[in-house]
Design an enzyme around this catalytic site. Sequence first.
Site, PDB file in Angstrom:
ATOM      1  N   GLN A  99       0.838  -1.191   0.000  1.00  0.00           N
ATOM      2  CA  GLN A  99       0.000   0.000   0.000  1.00  0.00           C
ATOM      3  C   GLN A  99       0.879   1.249   0.000  1.00  0.00           C
ATOM      4  OE1 GLN A  99      -2.562   1.531   3.340  1.00  0.00           O
ATOM      5  NE2 GLN A  99      -4.194   0.774   2.011  1.00  0.00           N
ATOM      6  N   TYR A 185      -5.898  11.192   4.137  1.00  0.00           N
ATOM      7  CA  TYR A 185      -4.514  11.375   3.704  1.00  0.00           C
ATOM      8  C   TYR A 185      -4.466  12.205   2.418  1.00  0.00           C
ATOM      9  CZ  TYR A 185      -3.719   8.010   7.395  1.00  0.00           C
ATOM     10  OH  TYR A 185      -3.700   7.390   8.632  1.00  0.00           O
ATOM     11  N   ARG A 232      -7.550   2.707  -2.643  1.00  0.00           N
ATOM     12  CA  ARG A 232      -8.443   2.632  -1.490  1.00  0.00           C
ATOM     13  C   ARG A 232      -9.107   3.989  -1.241  1.00  0.00           C
ATOM     14  NH1 ARG A 232      -7.544   1.137   4.975  1.00  0.00           N
ATOM     15  NH2 ARG A 232      -9.017  -0.590   4.935  1.00  0.00           N
ATOM     16  N   GLY A 321      -9.254  -6.875   9.297  1.00  0.00           N
ATOM     17  CA  GLY A 321      -8.099  -6.295   9.965  1.00  0.00           C
ATOM     18  C   GLY A 321      -7.811  -6.930  11.297  1.00  0.00           C
ATOM     19  N   ARG A 322      -8.517  -6.495  12.326  1.00  0.00           N
ATOM     20  CA  ARG A 322      -8.231  -6.941  13.689  1.00  0.00           C
ATOM     21  C   ARG A 322      -8.189  -8.463  13.851  1.00  0.00           C
ATOM     22  NH1 ARG A 322     -11.586  -2.411  14.350  1.00  0.00           N
ATOM     23  NH2 ARG A 322     -10.565  -0.639  15.392  1.00  0.00           N
TER      24      ARG A 322
END
Length: 368
Positions: A99, A185, A232, A321-322
């Site tokens: 990424q 971002y 993304r 994810g987690r």
Amino acid sequence: MNSLFSPLVHGGAQLPSRIVMAPMTRARAAQPGNVPTDLMAEYYAQRASAGLILTEATQISPQGQGYSFTPGIHSADQVAGWRKVTDAVHAAGGRIMLQLWHVGRMSHESFHADGLPVAPSAIAPGASVWVVDPATGKGNMLPCPVPRALATSEIPGIVQDYASAARNALEAGFDGVEIHAANGYLLDSFLRTTSNHRTDPYGGTVENRIRLALEVAEAVAAVFGPARTGIRFSPFITQRGMDDPDAPDAILTLARALNDIGLGHIHIAEADWDDAPETPMGFRVALRQAFAGHIIVAGGYDARKAQGMLTRGLVDMVAFGRPFLANPDFPQRLVGNLPLADFDPGTLFGGGAEGFTTYQPYDTLPQP
């Protein structure tokens, strides 16, 4: 009917399942230099049973850094470090995409010689980033300063930084790259009227606000090939000064342009906190109509919700994810309906092996 465990060809690679390991910042790059380590290679190789791994966000340049101890992809040492990671993942039978990240205004003055992160406009995000105090070695969340607005003449250099980072990722052995244009971002902040007040060709109209992300996608796809390039987005984020009702339409407009260049995937980051806005079904349908490539979603999914999206044909892959933090064998646990271990939030950022590579596969644990 597609299922989580159906194979899929993506970017020329045969994926054994639709289960993606989501990008998660872990802040364990070696210092100085933000270099990927042998420990990171072990961490990713442990999780190689994912259909596809998306790495933690990785800065394309020193200017693109916003958090301590996050890895880069702009130096020879970083490329060599990432090559150890890709070799380890491939040896374990996995597939891995890098990424690409420029944080923009989501940064701290300590990472910049003039103390100023860059952004489309000089507007603070009202957010904080994780910064390690060199005197104590401890990390704290510190507020982001007011950034400086990029000059129009600087923007082609940032596009080239993305292209250079893509070339480095290719040299490092990655199977593809994903451009991070979400979560406030740099590229995301150009898309939104809340953070982009420019009056040059990169601001104002929706065509201007999507221009930088499109130029970056074209530059990166020219290196890796469009099919091995993804991007993304986070259309409905409201934190970090990103609460822009026009953002979803801008992203759909951009999706149509990305479809024209044949980009391999769009990855939608859905907010996963308790009171987060739901992603409307109308947006999901419109995105599917706008974009012929693969669609990945992430954000608080469990197996049942993921399967529902796949069954409706609205997505092609689901990122978790987690669950991957404490369950390196997460796909196998889903297959066997095995219990999931909990992760230790105190070991998320920074540190060593503890809470990083010390989680064990289910079949190695003592059984009752």
